[in-house]
Structure formats: C-alpha cells, structure tokens
Design an enzyme around this catalytic site. Sequence first.
Site, PDB file in Angstrom:
ATOM      1  CE  LYS A   1      -6.759  -0.868   4.127  1.00 50.97           C
ATOM      2  NZ  LYS A   1      -7.896  -1.295   3.305  1.00 50.97           N
TER       3      LYS A   1
ATOM      4  CG  HIS B   1      -4.529   0.443  -4.271  1.00 48.61           C
ATOM      5  ND1 HIS B   1      -3.842   0.352  -3.079  1.00 48.61           N
ATOM      6  CD2 HIS B   1      -5.540  -0.468  -4.186  1.00 48.61           C
ATOM      7  CE1 HIS B   1      -4.409  -0.555  -2.313  1.00 48.61           C
ATOM      8  NE2 HIS B   1      -5.442  -1.076  -2.966  1.00 48.61           N
TER       9      HIS B   1
ATOM     10  CG  HIS C   1      -5.953  -8.676   1.433  1.00 44.04           C
ATOM     11  ND1 HIS C   1      -6.040  -9.116   0.120  1.00 44.04           N
ATOM     12  CD2 HIS C   1      -5.843  -7.325   1.357  1.00 44.04           C
ATOM     13  CE1 HIS C   1      -6.008  -8.081  -0.692  1.00 44.04           C
ATOM     14  NE2 HIS C   1      -5.874  -6.987   0.033  1.00 44.04           N
TER      15      HIS C   1
ATOM     16  CE1 TYR D   1      -5.860  -6.959  -6.287  1.00 40.01           C
ATOM     17  CE2 TYR D   1      -6.315  -8.055  -4.216  1.00 40.01           C
ATOM     18  CZ  TYR D   1      -5.973  -6.923  -4.918  1.00 40.01           C
ATOM     19  OH  TYR D   1      -5.745  -5.752  -4.245  1.00 40.01           O
TER      20      TYR D   1
ATOM     21  NE  ARG E   1      -3.500  -2.303   2.793  1.00 42.73           N
ATOM     22  CZ  ARG E   1      -3.211  -3.397   3.493  1.00 42.73           C
ATOM     23  NH1 ARG E   1      -2.037  -3.472   4.120  1.00 42.73           N
ATOM     24  NH2 ARG E   1      -4.069  -4.397   3.571  1.00 42.73           N
TER      25      ARG E   1
ATOM     26  NE  ARG F   1      -2.864  -3.656  -1.526  1.00 42.86           N
ATOM     27  CZ  ARG F   1      -2.398  -4.414  -0.540  1.00 42.86           C
ATOM     28  NH1 ARG F   1      -1.085  -4.586  -0.424  1.00 42.86           N
ATOM     29  NH2 ARG F   1      -3.217  -5.004   0.314  1.00 42.86           N
TER      30      ARG F   1
END
Length: 316
Positions: free
Chosen positions: A181, A250, A276, A285, A156, A253
């Site tokens: 995150k 992004h 994630h 994806y 990120r 990514r």
Amino acid sequence: MDDPWQAFDRYLAEGAGVMPRTRQAYARDARQLAEFIAVKRGGKPWGQVDADDVRAWLAERLRTSARATVGRKLAAARAWFEFLRRAGLVESNPARLAQPPKLEKKLPARLSVDEAFHLVDGPNRPRPGRRDDAKATARRLRDAAVLELLYSSGLRVGELVALDRPDLRLDLGVARVRQGKGGKERVVPVGAKAAQALERYLAARPALLAGEAAALFLNNAGGRLSVRGVQKIVAANQDGLAIGRRIGPHALRHAMATHLLEGGADLRSVQEMLGHASLSTTQKYLHLTMDHLLKVYDQAHPRARSAQEEDDDAKR
C-alpha cells in the site's frame, strides 16, 4: 488536458503509488462522482463543487453500498480533487471536509495453528485422479509455494502476485515486496518451510513458462498469476477446516500475525513485517490474540472458574 482519466491514472500510479486494482476502483468512483455532479448538481464545474456536493454523493451511495465501499469512494474523491488541484483546475480539495462513514470494528477470522497447517499442506495431500505430468506437478508445487509464502511472510495477495523472480532471495531467506500500500518497498523474511516449497516450485517452474516471464508465480498459460488465481488456490485447499465458512488469502496473513504474537513476537516487529503504516492497524491482531489467550486461561486455570461454575458444582 486531452484525456483527464488517463492523466488521473498516471497521477495515481506515478505520483501517489497506488496499486493497479485500486487505480481501477478509483477511476470508476471518480467517473461515478462526475456523473452525479452532472445529473444531480446541474453539471457545475469542478471548481464550484463543494463539500456538501461530495456529502450528498456519499449519502446516495450509502443506500446501496457497504460502509467500507463508501469509505473507499471518499478516498477516490479526495485523490481526484487532489489531482485537479495539482493540475491547477481547482483551488482546494472539498472532499477533505467530508468524513467517511463509521465502520463496525470487526476482528479478523481466526485460524488456529493446526488449521493454518492444514490449509497450507493442502496441495501435498493425495487427491483421486491427480495427474503426474510435468505441468500438473508444477501447478501443484506452485500452489504449495503460494500458500507457504502467504503464511510465512504475511503478504497481501496483491503483493504476492506482483513478485518478480529477482525479488526472491532464498540465499538470504528474504523477499523484497515492491507493491505494498502506498507503493512502498519492504523486505520480509521467508521461513524455512516456505523456502523449501519455493525451491521445489522453482525447479518445476520451467514447465509453466511460455517464453520469458519475470513473474515469480505463473498461471497455467505462462503469464503472471492473478489475484483471482490465488483466491482459487486457497478455496481449493480449505476442505476439512472447522472454521465454518469460506476464507480468502487474507486469512493466512491474519494467521501469520496472530501466531507470531502468540509466540512472543513484539508488536513493532509484526508491524514492520506486515507493512502497516500505523501501529493501531497492527493492534487488532493483539486484541485477537488476547481474546484467545483469555479464553484458554478461563478454560484451563483452576482459579479462573466463575462464581456461577462454583455454584453449579456445589449444587451437584
């Protein structure tokens, strides 16, 4: 408490591990909620605010804000009430009873392998009027390293700019990401091309230094490169892409994840590299990849032609 907003920021940083930009957004959202309660709900104390008050605030914001933004505002409200609950100022969290607006499921913009290479190679392409002094060369090598690392490791943009020099272990081929995150830490692989670009940048990095700086990527003044700075680097190197619209960091990514899956990587490994928390987040994806593979199959396989195409051939 003397200053609830400073206390809220400390709670987000230390107790919830929220990144700085998100903390700023949550603080704005919580102040906005406080203003709504003061003006539209008679200034009732926080202990009397209920789920209907939160829903009314969200409904008002939905008139002028995107659904994703309103979803973030609800997350901010939940964090605010959780902070108040832990401080003993409310008994429960009414924002937990409110539901976020449903979002349209959008697949990420797709970059082909050639398009990703074109973007990443941008800083190395000859440009008219390019200067050759040490600082200009260091900036060009920095830009190349930024793009290579985004595509190589799927970071990120906030994680990339938060990297410090010791977080990079080129001898091991990895980087330690400290500000994903939720404040979690993970180790990501750094590919050979990215490692070479980073080595060239590190050799030229002293030209950008202005005193001691822990940040891996430096801006023109010698401080830490910002998110906005990375966005400008991506924007400056996407000329010639056939994607039809401007893209942000992004996109690299997304490209990294999609290309790994197309190359045979398993979903769990990609989930780990992207950081994630939920496998369902990574699965988007996979959907993108399957759409691409089906399209290629339909175009290339002789037995994938539709009945309509066969009818057209027969008429000819």
